[in-house]
Design a protein around this motif. Structure first.
Motif: not given
Length: 610
Positions: A559-564, A596-610
């Motif tokens: 994943p690429i950090d979506r926060q940034l 927790e790692v799987r949960t983290w990955l699900e959140a980290a790869t959630a789609p960007l919404t329009d």
């Protein structure tokens, strides 16, 4: 095969560098120079095999000057000495050497070794060099630049004469790589090489690059850190007769028995000079790469009567075109790496806000997650772990002296890779530790847009890396900023993480071809504050929608950090690419994770919404 990682970088040879050693070693070396009747001596970082990593027994530049970077050369004169480095090491080199005795000089913008040597070697003096450590091209250029001022003379290495506690040469075992991993037998590769030699009008070729020899003969070893190399020399003639010359310590009966039938081709390296004499006899035409072969090899062949055919190592280009088996191995390696990186990034997200993580702790944790995979053999290079302002140092290497604690609100840049049995990885991610500034998010997004532009590129066959480099820089240029390194380098398949002869920058003019693997790593660096780099590996493939065109397959699955990300800067196709990429990461990696790692990955790869 169990993991055999070396110690973390902060415990490595680099940490043992001590500027206090420079003075006595320069004094001893100058005594040797006086005894040899010369006025100067060249000490390159390279060994005879031109590797980015060298075994401890070949680290002569570090022994004399204290400098442990991967590129550089020193000129030792009777009174003054200089260490020539590139822009990556402007901070590291002065910190590791004694600058009262050694001038640190950055090469570039008109400053070259040839233009500066006259400041260290007296007029009409003799500059000595070890012909095994310099190429014909290097010596030819220096001879031309120094004509009428300094004379060059080949000698036995003077550093070896003073290095009383020099480590023994490596003698790691040679292993055979199966055809299901290589995709082609060594016999088939030798047949192709013989055809190439005939096309060049050459009777034989001399190989000294370990990546060429290992790929050609389908062998691997562990003679140097970070790359599964066997150090040695090989000769191949147009009739496919091949001989491999390696250190005699590798030739125990047990080791030879383990590599049948290759063992019949193996000879002690001490026999190599005589083999050159025989190879060059009767006016034979022998191919030698003037940019990579030792000058000693070229001189021995010419002395034996050979005609040199000066061409690029004929193994390099075929090796860069990975076949389907090699590409499958690279995909497997990146999947394994993606699992390890998901665990690491989940750990980082939980630990970073505490304000207790150090750069060394981050390196150690990442290595530990990779070690969980039994087929992970080594790091592919020393991890770059830069917190805050250290991230702005492009090739920063953490040591105990520079180790920094990551503070909340800072950016963390981690550039790392691994050698798996199946393939080689190289990945950079920049992560936020708390809220980022508007400027940081702007710069991160412009770097991301450049990385996506390369990833999405479709281009006609015949296009070079030099021609597409601008795609990664355009968005930074729009903001009046740039980065001073290449956008990408070639990567080997279970070989060197930096592989020629292709890449993405102005200096790579060879056309890209299907099967080539490259890095895609634009960046931005604000000195004294932070660094940003995002890197994936790509494989070149034929376009499925445009005949006669090529495109890229992304290999990296992290994943690429979506926060940034400043989403206002992303265009719809860029947003779609990122969402598709993250969906793929989630699909391929999450089944191998739990809790927790799987949960983290699900959140980290959630789609960007329009």
């Amino acid at each position: 095969m169990p993991a055999t990682f070396p110690p973390a970088i902060f415990q490595s040879f680099a940490e043992k560098s001590d500027p206090a050693n420079v003075a006595p070693r320069l004094q001893a070396l100058r005594a040797q120079m006086s005894q040899a009747g010369v006025d100067g001596f060249l000490i390159p970082r390279a060994d005879a095999h031109r590797g980015e990593s060298v075994p401890p027994s070949e680290a002569r530049l570090a022994y004399v000057t204290g400098f442990t970077g991967s590129a550089g050369v020193a000129v030792i004169g009777p009174e003054r000495a200089a260490l020539f480095i590139d822009s990556r090491y402007t901070l590291q080199a002065p910190a590791q050497t004694d600058t009262t005795l050694v001038d640190v000089i950055e090469i570039g913008q008109g400053t070259t070794l040839g233009t500066e040597i006259g400041n260290y070697v007296p007029a009409n003096g003799v500059l000595a060099y070890d012909p095994w450590l310099h190429t014909p091209a290097e010596i030819r250029e220096l001879t031309e630049r120094l004509a009428g001022r300094v004379t060059l003379r080949p000698v036995a290495n003077l550093v070896d004469a003073i290095w009383t506690d020099r480590p023994a040469p490596p003698n790691a075992p040679i292993t055979l790589r199966s055809d299901n991993l290589t995709g082609k037998s060594s016999a088939g590769k030798l047949e192709d090489l013989a055809t190439a030699l005939q096309a060049e009008g050459a009777d034989a070729v001399v190989l000294n690059l370990p990546e060429s020899i290992c790929w050609l003969l389908n062998i691997r070893g562990s003679d140097v850190p970070n790359a599964p190399f066997v150090l040695g020399y090989a000769t191949v003639d147009k009739d496919r007769n091949v001989a491999l010359y390696v250190d005699g310590a590798k030739l125990t009966p047990e080791r030879l028995a383990a590599i049948r039938p290759l063992a019949d081709l193996v000879h002690p390296v001490a026999e190599f000079p005589a083999a050159l004499e025989a190879l060059g006899g009767a006016g034979k035409r022998v191919l030698v790469d003037p940019a990579t072969a030792p000058e000693a090899v070229a001189a021995a062949l010419k002395a034996a009567g050979a005609t040199l055919v000066e061409k690029r190592d004929p193994v390099l280009l075929p090796k860069s075109r990975k076949n389907e088996a090699e590409l499958a191995g690279m995909r497997e390696a990146h999947k394994l790496d993606g699992i390890a990186l998901a665990k690491f990034l989940a750990w980082f997200a939980q630990s970073a806000p505490t304000g207790t993580l150090t750069e060394i702790a981050i390196v150690t944790a990442l290595e530990a997650f990779r070690r969980e995979e039994p087929t992970c053999l080594d790091a592919s290079f020393d991890t770059i772990s830069g917190a805050g302002p250290n991230g702005a140092i492009v090739h920063y290497r953490v040591t105990e002296k520079t180790n920094r604690t990551l503070a909340p609100g800072e950016l963390m840049l981690v550039d790392s890779g691994a050698q798996y049995l199946s393939g080689t990885t190289d990945i950079t991610r920049t992560m936020a530790c708390g809220p980022a500034t508007d400027e940081q998010r702007d710069r991160f997004t412009r770097v991301l847009k450049g990385m996506i532009a390369i990833s999405m590129a479709r281009f006609p066959k015949g296009t070079s890396g030099a021609q597409i480099d601008v795609l990664a820089r355009q968005f930074l240029w729009q903001a009046g900023v740039t980065y001073n390194h290449g956008t990408g380098h070639g990567v080997g398949a279970a070989l060197s993480v930096h592989e020629g002869p292709i890449g993405i920058s102005s200096r790579y003019t060879l056309p890209l071809e299907p099967g080539m693997v490259l890095s895609n790593e634009p960046g931005y660096y604000k000195s004294g504050e932070y660094g940003i780099r995002i890197e994936n590996l790509l494989a070149v493939r034929d376009s499925a929608v445009a005949p006669g065109f090529l495109e890229f397959e992304t290999l990296t699955l992290v994943p690429i950090d979506r926060q940034l990300i400043d989403e206002t800067l992303l265009l719809p196709p860029e947003r779609a690419w990122l969402n598709t990429y993250h969906a793929r990461v989630r699909t391929e990696i999450s089944p191998h994770l739990t809790g927790e790692v799987r949960t983290w990955l699900e959140a980290a790869t959630a789609p960007l919404t329009d």
